[in-house]
Design an enzyme around this catalytic site. Structure first.
Site, PDB file in Angstrom:
ATOM      1  N   SER A 112       0.833  -1.195   0.000  1.00 25.81           N
ATOM      2  CA  SER A 112       0.000   0.000   0.000  1.00 25.81           C
ATOM      3  C   SER A 112       0.875   1.254   0.000  1.00 25.81           C
ATOM      4  O   SER A 112       1.604   1.496  -0.960  1.00 25.81           O
ATOM      5  CB  SER A 112      -0.954  -0.053   1.201  1.00 25.81           C
ATOM      6  OG  SER A 112      -1.949   0.918   1.126  1.00 25.81           O
ATOM      7  N   ASP A 169     -10.419  -4.230  -4.804  1.00 30.39           N
ATOM      8  CA  ASP A 169      -9.770  -3.241  -3.940  1.00 30.39           C
ATOM      9  C   ASP A 169     -10.549  -1.928  -3.993  1.00 30.39           C
ATOM     10  O   ASP A 169     -10.560  -1.247  -5.024  1.00 30.39           O
ATOM     11  CB  ASP A 169      -8.327  -3.027  -4.408  1.00 30.39           C
ATOM     12  CG  ASP A 169      -7.507  -2.203  -3.440  1.00 30.39           C
ATOM     13  OD1 ASP A 169      -8.106  -1.452  -2.640  1.00 30.39           O
ATOM     14  OD2 ASP A 169      -6.271  -2.312  -3.469  1.00 30.39           O
ATOM     15  N   HIS A 200      -8.232  -4.762  -0.508  1.00 28.03           N
ATOM     16  CA  HIS A 200      -6.952  -4.098  -0.289  1.00 28.03           C
ATOM     17  C   HIS A 200      -6.032  -4.916   0.614  1.00 28.03           C
ATOM     18  O   HIS A 200      -4.812  -4.766   0.552  1.00 28.03           O
ATOM     19  CB  HIS A 200      -7.173  -2.703   0.312  1.00 28.03           C
ATOM     20  CG  HIS A 200      -5.986  -1.804   0.197  1.00 28.03           C
ATOM     21  ND1 HIS A 200      -5.508  -1.340  -1.003  1.00 28.03           N
ATOM     22  CD2 HIS A 200      -5.155  -1.302   1.150  1.00 28.03           C
ATOM     23  CE1 HIS A 200      -4.449  -0.580  -0.806  1.00 28.03           C
ATOM     24  NE2 HIS A 200      -4.202  -0.540   0.491  1.00 28.03           N
TER      25      HIS A 200
END
Length: 221
Positions: A112, A169, A200
């Protein structure tokens, strides 16, 4: 852009080092997601690259109580000046850490926000990373740099990059990972892009894909 390496560059980031137990494995630079720290990805690093040296770094930007590697102005809106400044700081830190701990150029394993920082390093500071595993990344730079000076010994056309994105996501715009792959390929990277049935968060499929991909990477000292 050549990072400025100073004697206190190691103080730029809190970090943790796990020494190698397998000298054939290239080291990993672990870059956590928002709210993580230098302990967050240690278990994942050991899982995907058994025996590799791990250099795990805490982002030094705070969003409330959550550490990050650079500021954002809103969800999905990144502070472009801060991305560039923090990438230069991290490149200097990596150079100092390599000297202090005797490490080869590391392969980044980023999730991320950490994956976004790794992508920024690839674009802005070629030669800092030997490769990268980018888990749930977005394009961190807009516009994407096209005139970054690339030293001959650091340009490394074909720098290996793995992108793993999730089909569901909610934080990614449609086509975001594909766009990043195109931009990195334009810079000469050898990009493999995998999509997993996930949101995610990371899954066992992410671990399996990253493990297999890293096992095929040759050690470059």
């Amino acid at each position: 852009m050549t990072p400025v390496v100073t004697t206190d560059a190691l103080d730029l980031h809190r970090h943790r080092v796990a020494p190698a137990t397998d000298a054939t494995r290239p080291p990993l630079l672990l870059l956590h997601g928002t709210g993580g720290d230098e302990h967050d990805l240690i278990e994942l690093g050991h899982a995907v690259a058994p025996g590799a040296a791990l250099l795990s770094v805490r982002g030094n930007v705070r969003e409330g109580d959550a550490p990050r590697f650079f500021r954002r102005l809103a969800e999905g809106v990144l502070d472009q000046d801060d991305v560039r400044r923090r990438a230069a700081d991290l490149a200097a830190f990596v150079a100092a850490a390599r000297e202090r701990y005797g490490l080869a150029a590391p392969t980044a394993l980023g999730f991320s926000n950490g994956a976004n920082m790794a992508a920024a390093l690839l674009a802005l500071h070629p030669g800092t990373l030997a490769g990268a595993v980018l888990l749930r990344p977005m394009v961190p730079l807009d516009p994407w740099p096209t005139t970054v000076p690339r030293p001959v010994d650091a340009a490394r056309p074909g720098t290996p990059v793995l992108i793993v994105s999730g089909t569901d996501d909610p934080l990614m715009r449609p086509g975001e990972a594909e766009r990043l792959a195109v931009l990195l390929r334009q810079d000469g990277a050898a990009v493999a892009h995998h999509t997993v049935r996930a949101g995610h968060g990371l899954t066992g499929d992410d671990v399996a894909i990253a493990t297999a991909w890293l096992a095929r990477r040759p050690f470059v000292s």
